[in-house]
Design an enzyme around this catalytic site. Structure first.
Site, PDB file in Angstrom:
ATOM      1  N   HIS A  74       0.845  -1.194   0.000  1.00  0.00           N
ATOM      2  CA  HIS A  74       0.000   0.000   0.000  1.00  0.00           C
ATOM      3  C   HIS A  74       0.879   1.242   0.000  1.00  0.00           C
ATOM      4  O   HIS A  74       1.965   1.271   0.590  1.00  0.00           O
ATOM      5  CB  HIS A  74      -0.977   0.008   1.175  1.00  0.00           C
ATOM      6  CG  HIS A  74      -0.354  -0.013   2.548  1.00  0.00           C
ATOM      7  ND1 HIS A  74       0.112   1.121   3.159  1.00  0.00           N
ATOM      8  CD2 HIS A  74      -0.139  -1.023   3.421  1.00  0.00           C
ATOM      9  CE1 HIS A  74       0.579   0.825   4.359  1.00  0.00           C
ATOM     10  NE2 HIS A  74       0.443  -0.482   4.548  1.00  0.00           N
ATOM     11  N   ASP A  76       0.014   4.344   1.050  1.00  0.00           N
ATOM     12  CA  ASP A  76      -0.300   5.361   2.048  1.00  0.00           C
ATOM     13  C   ASP A  76       0.389   5.085   3.373  1.00  0.00           C
ATOM     14  O   ASP A  76       0.831   3.968   3.652  1.00  0.00           O
ATOM     15  CB  ASP A  76      -1.812   5.473   2.253  1.00  0.00           C
ATOM     16  CG  ASP A  76      -2.451   4.167   2.702  1.00  0.00           C
ATOM     17  OD1 ASP A  76      -2.048   3.105   2.200  1.00  0.00           O
ATOM     18  OD2 ASP A  76      -3.346   4.205   3.564  1.00  0.00           O
ATOM     19  N   ASP A 106       6.474   0.518   7.103  1.00  0.00           N
ATOM     20  CA  ASP A 106       5.060   0.257   6.821  1.00  0.00           C
ATOM     21  C   ASP A 106       4.532   1.270   5.798  1.00  0.00           C
ATOM     22  O   ASP A 106       3.887   2.242   6.174  1.00  0.00           O
ATOM     23  CB  ASP A 106       4.270   0.353   8.123  1.00  0.00           C
ATOM     24  CG  ASP A 106       2.800   0.028   7.964  1.00  0.00           C
ATOM     25  OD1 ASP A 106       2.439  -0.622   6.967  1.00  0.00           O
ATOM     26  OD2 ASP A 106       2.012   0.436   8.836  1.00  0.00           O
ATOM     27  N   GLU A 138      -5.029   1.915   2.415  1.00  0.00           N
ATOM     28  CA  GLU A 138      -5.042   0.719   3.263  1.00  0.00           C
ATOM     29  C   GLU A 138      -5.224   1.090   4.726  1.00  0.00           C
ATOM     30  O   GLU A 138      -5.874   0.366   5.486  1.00  0.00           O
ATOM     31  CB  GLU A 138      -3.731  -0.058   3.067  1.00  0.00           C
ATOM     32  CG  GLU A 138      -3.695  -1.426   3.761  1.00  0.00           C
ATOM     33  CD  GLU A 138      -3.157  -1.410   5.171  1.00  0.00           C
ATOM     34  OE1 GLU A 138      -3.209  -2.452   5.840  1.00  0.00           O
ATOM     35  OE2 GLU A 138      -2.684  -0.335   5.645  1.00  0.00           O
ATOM     36  N   GLU A 139      -4.670   2.226   5.125  1.00  0.00           N
ATOM     37  CA  GLU A 139      -4.637   2.585   6.538  1.00  0.00           C
ATOM     38  C   GLU A 139      -5.972   3.102   7.070  1.00  0.00           C
ATOM     39  O   GLU A 139      -6.128   3.239   8.279  1.00  0.00           O
ATOM     40  CB  GLU A 139      -3.556   3.644   6.789  1.00  0.00           C
ATOM     41  CG  GLU A 139      -2.130   3.178   6.491  1.00  0.00           C
ATOM     42  CD  GLU A 139      -1.596   2.169   7.498  1.00  0.00           C
ATOM     43  OE1 GLU A 139      -2.372   1.721   8.368  1.00  0.00           O
ATOM     44  OE2 GLU A 139      -0.407   1.828   7.412  1.00  0.00           O
ATOM     45  N   GLU A 163       4.029  -6.236   3.992  1.00  0.00           N
ATOM     46  CA  GLU A 163       3.881  -5.616   5.309  1.00  0.00           C
ATOM     47  C   GLU A 163       5.032  -6.065   6.226  1.00  0.00           C
ATOM     48  O   GLU A 163       5.647  -7.105   6.006  1.00  0.00           O
ATOM     49  CB  GLU A 163       2.542  -6.019   5.935  1.00  0.00           C
ATOM     50  CG  GLU A 163       1.321  -5.455   5.247  1.00  0.00           C
ATOM     51  CD  GLU A 163       0.966  -4.058   5.728  1.00  0.00           C
ATOM     52  OE1 GLU A 163       1.807  -3.417   6.397  1.00  0.00           O
ATOM     53  OE2 GLU A 163      -0.153  -3.601   5.414  1.00  0.00           O
ATOM     54  N   HIS A 350       3.503   2.982  12.827  1.00  0.00           N
ATOM     55  CA  HIS A 350       2.511   3.902  13.397  1.00  0.00           C
ATOM     56  C   HIS A 350       3.064   4.655  14.604  1.00  0.00           C
ATOM     57  O   HIS A 350       2.292   5.127  15.438  1.00  0.00           O
ATOM     58  CB  HIS A 350       1.223   3.154  13.795  1.00  0.00           C
ATOM     59  CG  HIS A 350       0.517   2.507  12.650  1.00  0.00           C
ATOM     60  ND1 HIS A 350      -0.797   2.086  12.738  1.00  0.00           N
ATOM     61  CD2 HIS A 350       0.914   2.189  11.397  1.00  0.00           C
ATOM     62  CE1 HIS A 350      -1.169   1.534  11.585  1.00  0.00           C
ATOM     63  NE2 HIS A 350      -0.125   1.590  10.764  1.00  0.00           N
TER      64      HIS A 350
END
Length: 382
Positions: A74, A76, A106, A138-139, A163, A350
């Protein structure tokens, strides 16, 4: 272009996705960057708009025929904590044997790894196609992967989602859905409860039902491959009322539910909604219950799948389970045997100072190159 330079350019191209509109960004600049690189490497590139031109998926293909391998990621990132980073989150910074930057782990770093691995494979040697897939959002809801699954266009026989897994293959994870319960009653003076209808008191009843069902699910469902090995329910956010001396007219609770492979989150939620309505019967409170976004189904690829066996043989690790969600169930719904396998570490995702260990990059390139060799060069169409 060198691999680390590609990561640096990806990190320097912001693509935050967020449910708050003021934080949300387009991912199209990242898609366009990848498209240019992949076209130079001999891939045929298709860009698919998702909910408008600012958000898009990219499908880049080299080779022809049935079957094939998809390397998926992904584009984003999550929002970042301004002021808590040691270095600029949009600048790839090397220190202490790590590459710091938003998306390094990530999971923008995986795109650079996938392109480098693909560069080592002669196009003429491909017996099955190699696809690099880049998705949007995706997030915050997985809109890109959902759009691909809804279109039903087959992309390949097998897929690797890059991932962060510390270079260990993953073949299953829990599903996740985020839910809201909102109660509305009537305000009144706190000296006499009969003067109002307390939504806070009603929410206490709701929370009791949630915890009761959570405990029942933990007793009836278990998978020792997962940590924790039972379904979970987190009561994550609650607010209601406005003053201690007023009966609360409204109260809202948000929670998440994570079910095991083989379970239906919809069935659990239907049971929960029925229990809440029964428990509040006669309370004169209005009840709203809804999902904050579409749930992510649980994901599981069979231990006997060809891609699982290939990844286990090449990494030396048995395929594992994780508790975080991925686009795996959507790629599986498109008929692909899917694993999750990437160089980063979910423990730093994150968070401020997200990073990718430099000593994992070369081994990941080698591993992806060998997976391409197994599934696209040596393999035969299924």
């Amino acid at each position: 272009m060198k691999l680390l330079d590609r990561i640096a350019e990806l990190v320097a191209t912001p693509s935050v996705s967020a449910v708050r509109p003021e934080l949300d960004m387009p991912n199209r600049p990242v898609v366009d960057l990848l498209a240019g690189w992949l076209e130079t490497e001999g891939f045929t590139v298709e860009i698919l708009d998702v909910e408008g031109p600012a958000k898009a998926n990219l499908v880049a293909t080299k080779g022809r025929g049935p079957g094939g391998l998809v390397l998926s990621g992904h584009t984003d990132t999550v929002p970042y904590d301004d002021g808590l980073w040691t270095s600029d989150p949009f600048r790839a910074t090397e220190r202490d044997g790590k590459l710091y930057g938003l998306g390094t782990s990530d999971m923008k770093g995986f795109f650079a790894v996938a392109i480098e691995a693909a560069r080592r494979i002669e196009a003429s040697s491909l017996r099955q196609p190699l696809v690099i897939l880049a998705t949007c959002d995706e997030e915050c809801g997985m809109a890109g992967a959902r759009a691909l699954a809804a279109a039903g266009k087959p992309l390949g026989r097998s897929a690797i989602i890059g991932e962060p897994t510390n270079l260990r293959p993953v073949r299953l994870h829990k599903g996740v859905t985020m839910e809201l319960v909102r109660l509305v009653g009537r305000s009144g003076h706190s000296s006499d409860p009969a003067l109002g209808r307390s939504a806070l008191e009603g929410m206490r009843v709701v929370m009791n039902e949630l915890v009761k069902l959570r405990d029942e699910l933990a007793l009836s469902h278990r998978n020792e491959q997962l940590r924790p090995p039972v379904p979970t329910m987190n009561l994550g956010n609650i607010h209601g009322g406005d003053n201690p001396n007023r009966i609360a007219a409204s109260c809202e609770l948000q929670f998440d539910l994570r079910v095991l492979p083989g379970m239906s989150d919809r069935a659990v939620l239907d049971e929960l909604h029925a229990r809440i309505r029964r428990a509040l019967e006669g309370s004169e409170l209005s009840i709203e219950m809804r999902s904050l976004h579409e749930g992510i189904p649980p994901f599981e690829t069979a231990a006997t799948a060809n891609i699982v066996k290939a990844a286990e043989a090449l990494t030396g690790f048995s395929a594992e389970a994780v508790s975080f969600g991925t686009e795996g169930p959507f790629l599986s719904a498109m008929g692909m045997e899917t694993i999750v396998l990437g160089p980063g570490d979910i423990a730093c995702a994150h968070q401020p100072d997200e990073h990718l260990p430099l000593d994992r990059i070369a081994p990941c390139v080698d591993l992806i190159e060998r997976m391409i060799g197994r599934l696209c060069v040596e393999g035969t169409p299924s």
